[in-house]
Design a protein around this motif. Structure first.
Motif, mmCIF file in Angstrom:
data_model
loop_
_atom_site.group_PDB
_atom_site.id
_atom_site.type_symbol
_atom_site.label_atom_id
_atom_site.label_comp_id
_atom_site.label_asym_id
_atom_site.label_seq_id
_atom_site.Cartn_x
_atom_site.Cartn_y
_atom_site.Cartn_z
ATOM 1 N N PHE B 171 0.809 -1.225 0.000
ATOM 2 C CA PHE B 171 0.000 0.000 0.000
ATOM 3 C C PHE B 171 0.840 1.272 0.000
ATOM 4 N N GLN B 172 2.060 1.213 0.593
ATOM 5 C CA GLN B 172 2.859 2.430 0.591
ATOM 6 C C GLN B 172 3.258 2.770 -0.845
ATOM 7 N N ASN B 173 3.305 1.740 -1.691
ATOM 8 C CA ASN B 173 3.648 1.989 -3.089
ATOM 9 C C ASN B 173 2.431 2.256 -3.957
ATOM 10 N N ASN B 174 1.366 1.492 -3.726
ATOM 11 C CA ASN B 174 0.166 1.670 -4.548
ATOM 12 C C ASN B 174 -1.083 1.496 -3.700
ATOM 13 N N TYR B 175 -1.742 2.603 -3.457
ATOM 14 C CA TYR B 175 -3.004 2.542 -2.723
ATOM 15 C C TYR B 175 -4.044 3.277 -3.550
ATOM 16 N N PRO B 176 -5.229 2.671 -3.740
ATOM 17 C CA PRO B 176 -6.242 3.342 -4.562
ATOM 18 C C PRO B 176 -6.576 4.731 -4.032
ATOM 19 N N LYS B 177 -6.832 5.651 -4.954
ATOM 20 C CA LYS B 177 -6.951 7.058 -4.547
ATOM 21 C C LYS B 177 -8.369 7.480 -4.195
ATOM 22 N N GLU B 178 -9.281 7.224 -5.110
ATOM 23 C CA GLU B 178 -10.587 7.857 -4.950
ATOM 24 C C GLU B 178 -11.559 7.065 -4.080
ATOM 25 N N TYR B 179 -11.652 5.786 -4.322
ATOM 26 C CA TYR B 179 -12.622 4.975 -3.575
ATOM 27 C C TYR B 179 -11.870 3.774 -3.012
ATOM 28 N N PRO B 180 -10.998 4.067 -2.034
ATOM 29 C CA PRO B 180 -9.964 3.088 -1.672
ATOM 30 C C PRO B 180 -10.467 1.823 -0.980
ATOM 31 N N GLU B 181 -11.546 1.940 -0.190
ATOM 32 C CA GLU B 181 -11.896 0.769 0.630
ATOM 33 C C GLU B 181 -12.262 -0.459 -0.205
ATOM 34 N N PRO B 182 -13.281 -0.362 -1.078
ATOM 35 C CA PRO B 182 -13.607 -1.560 -1.853
ATOM 36 C C PRO B 182 -12.501 -1.957 -2.832
ATOM 37 N N GLU B 183 -11.884 -0.943 -3.447
ATOM 38 C CA GLU B 183 -10.882 -1.248 -4.466
ATOM 39 C C GLU B 183 -9.665 -1.952 -3.877
ATOM 40 N N SER B 184 -9.269 -1.554 -2.652
ATOM 41 C CA SER B 184 -8.091 -2.186 -2.056
ATOM 42 C C SER B 184 -8.346 -3.671 -1.803
ATOM 43 N N ILE B 185 -9.616 -4.028 -1.537
ATOM 44 C CA ILE B 185 -9.957 -5.443 -1.337
ATOM 45 C C ILE B 185 -9.695 -6.230 -2.618
ATOM 46 N N VAL B 186 -10.106 -5.638 -3.752
ATOM 47 C CA VAL B 186 -9.905 -6.315 -5.038
ATOM 48 C C VAL B 186 -8.407 -6.514 -5.299
ATOM 49 N N ILE B 187 -7.630 -5.467 -5.023
ATOM 50 C CA ILE B 187 -6.185 -5.534 -5.261
ATOM 51 C C ILE B 187 -5.541 -6.630 -4.410
ATOM 52 N N LEU B 188 -5.876 -6.633 -3.120
ATOM 53 C CA LEU B 188 -5.289 -7.631 -2.212
ATOM 54 C C LEU B 188 -5.654 -9.046 -2.649
ATOM 55 N N ASN B 189 -6.909 -9.226 -3.018
ATOM 56 C CA ASN B 189 -7.370 -10.542 -3.434
ATOM 57 C C ASN B 189 -6.675 -10.982 -4.713
ATOM 58 N N LYS B 190 -6.499 -10.026 -5.608
ATOM 59 C CA LYS B 190 -5.824 -10.294 -6.886
ATOM 60 C C LYS B 190 -4.397 -10.780 -6.651
ATOM 61 N N LEU B 191 -3.730 -10.196 -5.657
ATOM 62 C CA LEU B 191 -2.342 -10.560 -5.362
ATOM 63 C C LEU B 191 -2.273 -11.726 -4.375
ATOM 64 N N LYS B 192 -3.413 -12.390 -4.159
ATOM 65 C CA LYS B 192 -3.495 -13.616 -3.351
ATOM 66 C C LYS B 192 -3.188 -13.422 -1.867
ATOM 67 N N TYR B 193 -3.430 -12.225 -1.361
ATOM 68 C CA TYR B 193 -3.309 -12.037 0.082
ATOM 69 C C TYR B 193 -4.567 -12.553 0.752
ATOM 70 N N LYS B 194 -4.393 -13.058 1.973
ATOM 71 C CA LYS B 194 -5.548 -13.604 2.683
ATOM 72 C C LYS B 194 -6.284 -12.489 3.439
ATOM 73 N N ILE B 195 -7.559 -12.336 3.109
ATOM 74 C CA ILE B 195 -8.370 -11.281 3.723
ATOM 75 C C ILE B 195 -9.416 -11.936 4.611
ATOM 76 N N SER B 196 -9.584 -11.422 5.821
ATOM 77 C CA SER B 196 -10.663 -11.950 6.649
ATOM 78 C C SER B 196 -11.406 -10.799 7.314
ATOM 79 N N GLU B 197 -12.579 -11.128 7.849
ATOM 80 C CA GLU B 197 -13.383 -10.128 8.540
ATOM 81 C C GLU B 197 -13.611 -10.562 9.977
ATOM 82 N N VAL B 198 -13.618 -9.593 10.873
ATOM 83 C CA VAL B 198 -14.000 -9.889 12.258
ATOM 84 C C VAL B 198 -15.126 -8.935 12.650
ATOM 85 N N PRO B 199 -16.029 -9.400 13.504
ATOM 86 C CA PRO B 199 -17.125 -8.511 13.910
ATOM 87 C C PRO B 199 -16.615 -7.385 14.814
#
Lengths: 114, 240
Positions: B171-199
């Motif tokens: 993210f320090q190199n490439n973080y989405p600018k305008e609508y970062p929250e949803p877009e960053s999820i797509v990027i992380l998933n694309k690069l095969k990082y493991k994403i999880s949610e906690v309540p």
């Protein structure tokens, strides 16, 4: 093309060329970005010198009027130029963001804010 | 001991920023982790800067307003340069509850995930679930993420999220600018990082306006939709 139209366009081309060159001279326009305009003016100038060239081209490509061809060409060229400008703007926005971030981090560090 | 940086982006938050920072600074973790915080003041035109300076809260003043994406990325840059193990995004408006910090860090500390999102919608611990219109918007974004990015996220616009060092580096190199929250999820998933949610529990924002303003909702949805779809067609190398 009437004589008045030809000479009028020729004067316009020359004045526009002088303005562009003057802006480059004063460092207000980078040669890199001016080239496309200069090239456009050169094409216009050639078309003015050899008016039959346009008529020949229009006939070849099936335009009913020479002016139709000129308008279509002008619209396409202007579209390309504005599109390339939006790409340049995006690139510059990225650079400005990076600079803003780096300077802000440095400045805050120097002032001891963090 | 693991170092955690809490990144608090703030734009005109003079009414709530001090309270938010106090709660973060007061927080005592159960695990052995060292918690620092940094407020990214995104060119506020109110007294946010003055408050941060007077109360000696660690902060970075952006010399020009960059918007939420650019501000959060500044935090990631700071985390990267100072070798933090984890970075947590935390809103400055009192929406988030610091007591869930360790819940959100837990999957990272156990190496089960690379990126964790605090969600209002996993169960019912959060009574505040946003307005009806907002909830529908969130549903649509979740749906788009499922269709195009093949990932199930219940709260894709949540700004309470934690990243490990690899995601910090990304993210320090490439973080989405305008609508970062949803877009960053797509990027992380694309690069095969493991994403999880906690309540997590969220409160209604006490002050200020959300960066997603009501009258801009439709515009926001169209933009987010397009950004999710296009990002999901990006090549991996263009996401780094």
């Amino acid at each position: 093309m009437s004589k008045i139209l030809r000479y009028g366009t020729a004067i316009f081309v020359v004045i526009f060329a002088i303005i562009i060159l003057n802006y480059i001279r004063k460092n207000k326009l980078n040669l890199k970005y001016a080239l496309v305009w200069l090239a456009l003016l050169l094409i216009m100038f050639i078309a003015l010198l050899v008016p039959h060239l346009l008529e020949f081209l229009a006939k070849m490509l099936g335009f009913e009027l020479v002016s139709n061809m000129i308008f279509l060409c002008a619209i396409i060229v202007l579209l390309c130029i504005t599109f390339s400008l939006t790409i340049i703007i995006s690139r510059q926005a990225n650079s400005i963001r990076l600079l803003t971030q780096e300077i802000s981090i440095l400045k805050s560090h120097i002032r001891g804010d963090n | 001991m693991k170092k955690v940086l809490i990144i608090i982006p703030a734009y005109n938050e003079e009414n709530s920023i001090l309270n938010t920072c106090k709660q973060v600074l007061k927080y005592k973790p159960k695990n052995k982790i060292k918690i620092d915080l940094i407020v990214i003041n995104d060119g506020s035109i109110d007294k946010t800067e003055e408050i941060l300076k007077n109360k000696k809260i660690p902060h970075i003043n952006l010399i020009k307003n960059l918007g939420i994406g650019g501000a959060v990325q500044t935090g990631y840059k700071y985390a990267y340069e100072n070798n933090y193990d984890y970075a947590v995004q935390f809103d400055g408006d009192g929406q988030h509850n610091i007591n869930y910090l360790e819940n959100i860090l837990e999957p990272l500390l156990n190496n089960r995930s690379d990126f964790v999102i605090g969600s209002r919608f996993i169960n019912d611990i959060s009574s505040f679930k946003s307005t009806r219109a907002r909830r529908i918007g969130i549903k649509i974004i979740s749906f788009l993420l499922k269709i195009f990015a093949h990932i199930k996220i219940t709260d894709p616009t949540s700004g309470f999220r934690a990243a490990n060092s690899e995601c910090i580096k990304l993210f320090q190199n490439n973080y989405p600018k305008e609508y970062p929250e949803p877009e960053s999820i797509v990027i992380l998933n694309k690069l095969k990082y493991k994403i999880s949610e906690v309540p997590v529990e969220m409160n209604e924002r006490t002050n200020g306006v959300s960066s997603i303003r009501a009258w801009k909702n439709a515009y926001y949805m169209i933009n987010v939709g397009i950004s999710i779809i296009i990002t999901s067609f990006k090549k991996g190398k263009d996401c780094k």
